[in-house]
Enzyme design. Structure first.
Site, PDB file in Angstrom:
ATOM      1  N   PRO A 133      23.068  21.458 -28.340  1.00  0.00           N
ATOM      2  CA  PRO A 133      21.997  22.570 -27.996  1.00  0.00           C
ATOM      3  C   PRO A 133      20.817  21.878 -27.342  1.00  0.00           C
ATOM      4  O   PRO A 133      19.549  22.122 -27.938  1.00  0.00           O
ATOM      5  CB  PRO A 133      21.679  23.307 -29.375  1.00  0.00           C
ATOM      6  CG  PRO A 133      22.177  22.274 -30.374  1.00  0.00           C
ATOM      7  CD  PRO A 133      23.169  21.378 -29.768  1.00  0.00           C
ATOM      8  N   CYS A 134      20.817  21.353 -26.127  1.00  0.00           N
ATOM      9  CA  CYS A 134      19.644  20.889 -25.371  1.00  0.00           C
ATOM     10  C   CYS A 134      18.741  21.870 -25.136  1.00  0.00           C
ATOM     11  O   CYS A 134      17.278  21.582 -24.902  1.00  0.00           O
ATOM     12  CB  CYS A 134      19.990  20.092 -24.238  1.00  0.00           C
ATOM     13  SG  CYS A 134      21.119  20.779 -23.261  1.00  0.00           S
TER      14      CYS A 134
END
Length: 159
Positions: free
Chosen positions: A126-127
């Site tokens: 989850p950047c």
């Protein structure tokens, strides 16, 4: 092998190699970047499961992915991406916070940001949950509009 799935953030291409997800790509797809993708195979078990979990995520029924992942990158990039997996659903962290989790100072924030931007498996790694120190949305390989949509989905369920 790869497949394309529809999503609220546009078509996503899921790429599998040796039994693991190696990339999730936003449309428009870049086919001339040198990454091996192989042939389209919509019924490959890893891709089917990846598509199922992404659909559940977008339906707000899944908050943690459980997929075999094999992102290609440097040792530092992989360390950053491992830290991103610790930023939970509905949470955010700054680039400096990720640097601190790696045992580094705020001076490493830029390097963390560059590694974050090279994440080949967005959404699952989850950047999009990494923001600026002042709480502002900063760069996202999929575009800031997609980043905002993903954060909104997690924080308040809007989409």
């Amino acid at each position: 092998m790869w497949t394309v799935v529809d999503s609220p953030v546009g078509p996503l291409r899921l790429v599998e190699h040796n039994g693991a997800i190696t990339a999730i790509e936003f449309s428009p797809f870049a086919d001339r970047d040198g990454r091996p993708r192989g042939q389209q195979q919509d019924d490959h078990p890893v891709l089917v499961e990846g598509a199922r979990q992404l659909a559940a995520y977008f339906d707000r029924d899944l908050k943690e992915f459980d997929l075999p992942l094999a992102p290609a990158g440097s040792d530092f990039q992989k360390r950053v991406w491992d830290q991103l997996l610790g930023v939970g659903w509905g949470e955010t962290a700054s680039y400096g916070e990720i640097a601190h989790r790696l045992g580094m100072t705020n001076a490493a924030s830029r390097a963390v940001g560059l590694a974050n931007g090279r994440n080949p498996i967005p959404i699952v790694i989850p950047c999009h949950r990494v923001i600026g120190a002042d709480g502002t949305l900063t760069g996202y390989a999929g575009g800031l509009e997609r980043k905002q949509l993903l954060l909104s989905l997690e924080v308040d369920g809007l989409f």
